[in-house]
Design a protein around this motif. Sequence first.
Motif, short mmCIF file in Angstrom:
data_model
loop_
_atom_site.label_atom_id
_atom_site.label_comp_id
_atom_site.label_asym_id
_atom_site.label_seq_id
_atom_site.Cartn_x
_atom_site.Cartn_y
_atom_site.Cartn_z
N MET A 114 0.84 -1.20 0.00
CA MET A 114 0.00 0.00 0.00
C MET A 114 0.88 1.25 0.00
N LYS A 115 0.57 2.18 -0.89
CA LYS A 115 1.33 3.43 -0.99
C LYS A 115 0.77 4.44 0.00
N ILE A 116 1.60 4.96 0.90
CA ILE A 116 1.17 5.94 1.89
C ILE A 116 1.70 7.31 1.51
N LYS A 117 0.81 8.27 1.36
CA LYS A 117 1.23 9.63 1.01
C LYS A 117 2.07 10.19 2.16
N VAL A 118 3.19 10.83 1.81
CA VAL A 118 4.14 11.28 2.82
C VAL A 118 3.57 12.38 3.69
N ASN A 119 3.01 13.40 3.09
CA ASN A 119 2.52 14.54 3.86
C ASN A 119 1.11 14.98 3.45
N PRO A 120 0.09 14.21 3.79
CA PRO A 120 -1.27 14.65 3.49
C PRO A 120 -1.61 15.87 4.35
N LYS A 121 -2.62 16.60 3.94
CA LYS A 121 -3.00 17.79 4.70
C LYS A 121 -3.55 17.42 6.08
N ILE A 122 -4.35 16.37 6.14
CA ILE A 122 -4.96 15.97 7.43
C ILE A 122 -4.93 14.45 7.58
N SER A 123 -4.55 14.01 8.76
CA SER A 123 -4.72 12.60 9.15
C SER A 123 -5.96 12.52 10.03
N ILE A 124 -6.91 11.66 9.64
CA ILE A 124 -8.15 11.52 10.40
C ILE A 124 -8.15 10.16 11.09
N ILE A 125 -8.18 10.19 12.41
CA ILE A 125 -8.02 8.97 13.22
C ILE A 125 -9.39 8.50 13.73
N ALA A 145 -10.16 -0.47 3.03
CA ALA A 145 -8.76 -0.15 2.72
C ALA A 145 -8.34 -0.70 1.36
N LYS A 146 -8.94 -1.80 0.94
CA LYS A 146 -8.58 -2.41 -0.34
C LYS A 146 -8.94 -1.52 -1.53
N SER A 147 -9.96 -0.70 -1.35
CA SER A 147 -10.43 0.12 -2.47
C SER A 147 -10.08 1.61 -2.32
N ASP A 148 -9.36 1.98 -1.27
CA ASP A 148 -9.00 3.38 -1.07
C ASP A 148 -7.60 3.43 -0.45
N GLU A 149 -6.62 3.86 -1.24
CA GLU A 149 -5.22 3.84 -0.77
C GLU A 149 -4.96 4.86 0.34
N ARG A 150 -5.93 5.75 0.60
CA ARG A 150 -5.77 6.72 1.70
C ARG A 150 -6.04 6.09 3.06
N ILE A 151 -6.61 4.88 3.06
CA ILE A 151 -7.00 4.24 4.32
C ILE A 151 -5.92 3.30 4.82
N ARG A 171 -17.20 -7.42 13.67
CA ARG A 171 -16.58 -7.42 12.34
C ARG A 171 -15.97 -6.05 11.97
N SER A 172 -15.80 -5.16 12.92
CA SER A 172 -15.30 -3.82 12.61
C SER A 172 -13.96 -3.86 11.88
N GLY A 173 -13.02 -4.66 12.38
CA GLY A 173 -11.70 -4.76 11.75
C GLY A 173 -11.78 -5.29 10.34
N GLU A 174 -12.64 -6.28 10.13
CA GLU A 174 -12.83 -6.88 8.81
C GLU A 174 -13.43 -5.87 7.83
N ILE A 175 -14.43 -5.11 8.30
CA ILE A 175 -15.07 -4.09 7.47
C ILE A 175 -14.04 -3.02 7.09
N ALA A 176 -13.21 -2.64 8.04
CA ALA A 176 -12.18 -1.63 7.78
C ALA A 176 -11.21 -2.10 6.69
N GLU A 177 -10.80 -3.35 6.76
CA GLU A 177 -9.87 -3.90 5.76
C GLU A 177 -10.49 -3.89 4.37
N THR A 178 -11.79 -4.14 4.29
CA THR A 178 -12.49 -4.11 2.99
C THR A 178 -12.43 -2.71 2.39
#
Length: 347
Positions: free
Chosen positions: A1-12, A58-64, A49-56
């Motif tokens: 997974m490609k992680i952007k080095v300096n995005p404007k905002i990290s949302i946790i 992440a597969k379609s959005d490289e920002r996750i 299933r929260s973790g499983e849903i999150a992984e799904t």
Amino acid sequence: MKIKVNPKISIIVPMYGVEKYLDKCIKSIQSQTIHDIEIILIDDGSPDRSGEIAETFAKSDERIRVIHQKNAGLGPARNTGMYVANGEYIGFVDSDDWVENGMFERLYRVAEEHNADIVVGGHCDWRDGKAIRVKKHPLAGRTVTEKSEIDEIRKNLYGRSIDDKETEAFPMSVWIAIYKRSMIVENSLKFENIISEDIIFNIAAYKCASSISFTGDTDYCYRNENQPSIMRTFSEKKLKKYEEYLRRLMESVGKEGDPDCLMRVKRASINICRLYVGQVANSSSSLKEKEAFISAYAHSRIIQECWKDYPIDKLPLQQRIFQKSVQSGHYKIALLLNCVRNLFKMH
């Protein structure tokens, strides 16, 4: 997974037992009008299933990014997210809530305009699919850069002043704000594993900030659902959590050297008393057990330290009567007054 080095905002987004709400939460963040963000989903040992849903997602959005960890609590889960965040600013969303799609762009634009370390907005309370209350920040439109001004605002985080007659509490939540990551890193800011961790975090963050901006936006959607079964397993553990929180506040206020801040903490302990009695009243305990719980609160060493020398007669009438009934040992009266208060709130 490609992680952007300096995005404007990290949302946790910490996650625990929220599979019912997670889809709406994540999609609302994905659809932000500011696209240059990273979304950090922390699976805090969720039993569903929260973790499983999150992984799904992440597969379609490289920002996750998804991080799985053993259950540690909300504060430590947020800390995990902050440790790995790359954004210029950091924001927080609770996983059972959601945000309007322009929220983070509006906060970021204000941060950019004023070079603010913290930007704070407002929120809406939602229940049963409807917005039931819009809560605009009381300081909306202001930017403060003088330390004396920031200190005056920061006092509100400790609690109400003796003469404060406002009905709305000062906004304390971190999820209505964004924070400059460099400020967090340079000052080693982190959340504590304690109730009301947002307040403790903000007391430290506001102290470190050189500039704070407040906006009139109310884009954060807080899920405020009725929970009639709340506190059915009430126990003395609740008291220990409140004691720990008040000790932490007293420890912090001891470093301030400000009598006004001390009185604000004392009043906060009185407000917590009303909250505690309400939780006791809603429990399935017997009347005798309820009285014992309230007695334990009233006789706690830290609570008595907080109540000492507070001018109760300065409280609004209803609060004054309630507090005097608790301090004088008339716990049945306190429970009755709580019932009356709830009846008025329903009408």
